[in-house]
Design a protein around this motif. Sequence first.
Motif, PDB file in Angstrom:
ATOM      1  N   ILE A  89       5.129   9.955  -7.583  1.00 44.86           N
ATOM      2  CA  ILE A  89       6.554   9.918  -7.252  1.00 44.86           C
ATOM      3  C   ILE A  89       7.220   8.838  -8.089  1.00 44.86           C
ATOM      4  O   ILE A  89       8.332   9.022  -8.588  1.00 44.86           O
ATOM      5  N   ILE A  90       6.526   7.722  -8.247  1.00 46.94           N
ATOM      6  CA  ILE A  90       6.994   6.646  -9.120  1.00 46.94           C
ATOM      7  C   ILE A  90       5.913   6.353 -10.142  1.00 46.94           C
ATOM      8  O   ILE A  90       4.734   6.605  -9.887  1.00 46.94           O
ATOM      9  N   ASP A  91       6.326   5.841 -11.277  1.00 46.07           N
ATOM     10  CA  ASP A  91       5.338   5.553 -12.313  1.00 46.07           C
ATOM     11  C   ASP A  91       4.598   4.250 -12.015  1.00 46.07           C
ATOM     12  O   ASP A  91       5.009   3.463 -11.162  1.00 46.07           O
ATOM     13  N   GLU A  92       3.525   4.056 -12.736  1.00 48.94           N
ATOM     14  CA  GLU A  92       2.642   2.914 -12.486  1.00 48.94           C
ATOM     15  C   GLU A  92       3.343   1.577 -12.713  1.00 48.94           C
ATOM     16  O   GLU A  92       3.148   0.620 -11.963  1.00 48.94           O
ATOM     17  N   GLU A  93       4.171   1.499 -13.746  1.00 53.29           N
ATOM     18  CA  GLU A  93       4.875   0.247 -14.043  1.00 53.29           C
ATOM     19  C   GLU A  93       5.863  -0.102 -12.929  1.00 53.29           C
ATOM     20  O   GLU A  93       5.964  -1.265 -12.519  1.00 53.29           O
ATOM     21  N   THR A  94       6.575   0.885 -12.424  1.00 55.06           N
ATOM     22  CA  THR A  94       7.508   0.654 -11.316  1.00 55.06           C
ATOM     23  C   THR A  94       6.742   0.191 -10.085  1.00 55.06           C
ATOM     24  O   THR A  94       7.157  -0.750  -9.403  1.00 55.06           O
ATOM     25  N   ALA A  95       5.619   0.830  -9.811  1.00 52.43           N
ATOM     26  CA  ALA A  95       4.792   0.431  -8.658  1.00 52.43           C
ATOM     27  C   ALA A  95       4.318  -1.005  -8.808  1.00 52.43           C
ATOM     28  O   ALA A  95       4.411  -1.805  -7.863  1.00 52.43           O
ATOM     29  N   LYS A  96       3.816  -1.345  -9.974  1.00 53.49           N
ATOM     30  CA  LYS A  96       3.323  -2.697 -10.221  1.00 53.49           C
ATOM     31  C   LYS A  96       4.436  -3.726 -10.014  1.00 53.49           C
ATOM     32  O   LYS A  96       4.228  -4.760  -9.372  1.00 53.49           O
ATOM     33  N   THR A  97       5.604  -3.436 -10.529  1.00 48.09           N
ATOM     34  CA  THR A  97       6.741  -4.351 -10.396  1.00 48.09           C
ATOM     35  C   THR A  97       7.166  -4.484  -8.936  1.00 48.09           C
ATOM     36  O   THR A  97       7.456  -5.590  -8.465  1.00 48.09           O
ATOM     37  N   LEU A  98       7.188  -3.376  -8.209  1.00 47.85           N
ATOM     38  CA  LEU A  98       7.595  -3.434  -6.797  1.00 47.85           C
ATOM     39  C   LEU A  98       6.552  -4.135  -5.925  1.00 47.85           C
ATOM     40  O   LEU A  98       6.922  -4.845  -4.987  1.00 47.85           O
ATOM     41  N   THR A 119      16.320 -11.073 -15.184  1.00 50.52           N
ATOM     42  CA  THR A 119      15.433 -10.194 -15.960  1.00 50.52           C
ATOM     43  C   THR A 119      14.839  -9.004 -15.214  1.00 50.52           C
ATOM     44  O   THR A 119      14.261  -8.123 -15.853  1.00 50.52           O
ATOM     45  N   SER A 120      14.956  -8.970 -13.898  1.00 48.79           N
ATOM     46  CA  SER A 120      14.132  -7.992 -13.163  1.00 48.79           C
ATOM     47  C   SER A 120      14.914  -7.065 -12.244  1.00 48.79           C
ATOM     48  O   SER A 120      14.365  -6.583 -11.250  1.00 48.79           O
ATOM     49  N   LEU A 121      16.149  -6.775 -12.565  1.00 46.95           N
ATOM     50  CA  LEU A 121      16.937  -5.914 -11.671  1.00 46.95           C
ATOM     51  C   LEU A 121      16.792  -4.423 -11.973  1.00 46.95           C
ATOM     52  O   LEU A 121      17.046  -3.596 -11.104  1.00 46.95           O
ATOM     53  N   SER A 122      16.348  -4.071 -13.153  1.00 45.53           N
ATOM     54  CA  SER A 122      16.296  -2.650 -13.518  1.00 45.53           C
ATOM     55  C   SER A 122      15.318  -1.856 -12.656  1.00 45.53           C
ATOM     56  O   SER A 122      15.477  -0.634 -12.510  1.00 45.53           O
ATOM     57  N   VAL A 123      14.354  -2.510 -12.040  1.00 47.11           N
ATOM     58  CA  VAL A 123      13.375  -1.792 -11.223  1.00 47.11           C
ATOM     59  C   VAL A 123      14.039  -1.041 -10.072  1.00 47.11           C
ATOM     60  O   VAL A 123      13.582   0.032  -9.676  1.00 47.11           O
ATOM     61  N   TYR A 124      15.143  -1.554  -9.551  1.00 42.81           N
ATOM     62  CA  TYR A 124      15.800  -0.895  -8.420  1.00 42.81           C
ATOM     63  C   TYR A 124      16.405   0.435  -8.841  1.00 42.81           C
ATOM     64  O   TYR A 124      16.301   1.432  -8.127  1.00 42.81           O
ATOM     65  N   ASP A 125      17.036   0.467 -10.017  1.00 48.76           N
ATOM     66  CA  ASP A 125      17.557   1.731 -10.535  1.00 48.76           C
ATOM     67  C   ASP A 125      16.434   2.705 -10.841  1.00 48.76           C
ATOM     68  O   ASP A 125      16.503   3.883 -10.502  1.00 48.76           O
ATOM     69  N   THR A 126      15.396   2.202 -11.492  1.00 50.64           N
ATOM     70  CA  THR A 126      14.273   3.058 -11.868  1.00 50.64           C
ATOM     71  C   THR A 126      13.628   3.674 -10.632  1.00 50.64           C
ATOM     72  O   THR A 126      13.381   4.889 -10.576  1.00 50.64           O
ATOM     73  N   ASP A 142       0.821  -1.208   0.000  1.00 46.57           N
ATOM     74  CA  ASP A 142       0.000   0.000   0.000  1.00 46.57           C
ATOM     75  C   ASP A 142       0.858   1.263   0.000  1.00 46.57           C
ATOM     76  O   ASP A 142       0.504   2.261  -0.623  1.00 46.57           O
ATOM     77  N   ALA A 143       1.991   1.231   0.686  1.00 44.55           N
ATOM     78  CA  ALA A 143       2.899   2.386   0.678  1.00 44.55           C
ATOM     79  C   ALA A 143       3.427   2.635  -0.734  1.00 44.55           C
ATOM     80  O   ALA A 143       3.502   3.785  -1.188  1.00 44.55           O
ATOM     81  N   ILE A 144       3.764   1.574  -1.445  1.00 43.82           N
ATOM     82  CA  ILE A 144       4.208   1.707  -2.836  1.00 43.82           C
ATOM     83  C   ILE A 144       3.086   2.322  -3.676  1.00 43.82           C
ATOM     84  O   ILE A 144       3.324   3.215  -4.498  1.00 43.82           O
ATOM     85  N   ARG A 145       1.875   1.876  -3.454  1.00 43.87           N
ATOM     86  CA  ARG A 145       0.727   2.404  -4.206  1.00 43.87           C
ATOM     87  C   ARG A 145       0.520   3.895  -3.934  1.00 43.87           C
ATOM     88  O   ARG A 145       0.122   4.643  -4.832  1.00 43.87           O
ATOM     89  N   VAL A 146       0.799   4.343  -2.711  1.00 38.67           N
ATOM     90  CA  VAL A 146       0.711   5.772  -2.397  1.00 38.67           C
ATOM     91  C   VAL A 146       1.722   6.544  -3.240  1.00 38.67           C
ATOM     92  O   VAL A 146       1.402   7.593  -3.814  1.00 38.67           O
ATOM     93  N   LEU A 147       2.936   6.045  -3.340  1.00 40.76           N
ATOM     94  CA  LEU A 147       3.956   6.725  -4.139  1.00 40.76           C
ATOM     95  C   LEU A 147       3.538   6.810  -5.601  1.00 40.76           C
ATOM     96  O   LEU A 147       3.788   7.824  -6.263  1.00 40.76           O
ATOM     97  N   SER A 148       2.882   5.798  -6.088  1.00 40.22           N
ATOM     98  CA  SER A 148       2.381   5.825  -7.464  1.00 40.22           C
ATOM     99  C   SER A 148       1.241   6.828  -7.591  1.00 40.22           C
ATOM    100  O   SER A 148       1.221   7.646  -8.521  1.00 40.22           O
ATOM    101  N   ARG A 149       0.306   6.776  -6.669  1.00 40.02           N
ATOM    102  CA  ARG A 149      -0.839   7.697  -6.699  1.00 40.02           C
ATOM    103  C   ARG A 149      -0.382   9.152  -6.660  1.00 40.02           C
ATOM    104  O   ARG A 149      -0.954  10.016  -7.320  1.00 40.02           O
ATOM    105  N   GLU A 150       0.687   9.410  -5.906  1.00 43.27           N
ATOM    106  CA  GLU A 150       1.204  10.773  -5.771  1.00 43.27           C
ATOM    107  C   GLU A 150       2.212  11.129  -6.866  1.00 43.27           C
ATOM    108  O   GLU A 150       2.840  12.181  -6.829  1.00 43.27           O
TER     109      GLU A 150
END
Length: 142
Positions: A85-94, A122-129, A75-83
């Motif tokens: 701060i992070i894009d929807e794809e990054t939120a979904k991946t996290l 295949t899934s390490l780029s999310v941390y940089d993003t 839910d905290a990740i979803r708040v960052l997406s809603r606000e």
Amino acid sequence: MVDERVVSVKLEQIEQYHGELKAKQETLSRGEFLSSTTEQRAVERMFENAIQACADLAQHIATREFGFDGTTSKDAIRVLSRERIIDEETAKTLVAAIGFRNVLAHEYGHVDYEEVYETLQTSLSVYDTYSQQVAQWVTETS
């Protein structure tokens, strides 16, 4: 208001753990990984640490900046997406990564080491993003 020291420490941790995972990604073959309990445990722990640092950072920002009073990291990740701060794809991946971390940390069911290795590859780029998006937000709001 966020504590910039906390944000800085968490971003450094994410970078460190991402670097450790990247090194394993570049040097560890599938066969070596699947045949070595030691390597499996090491990679599991690296993922747990990286994902936890992302979740901790999200909890800190969501609580301090947006009055988040929930208890779940997802839910905290979803708040960052809603606000935005992070894009929807990054939120979904996290959000998915947090579920993955829960499986690793609590062994909900059987850990599929083929899946762990595939995630490593295949899934390490999310941390940089994630780090870049949060750092940009901090810079813009400071």
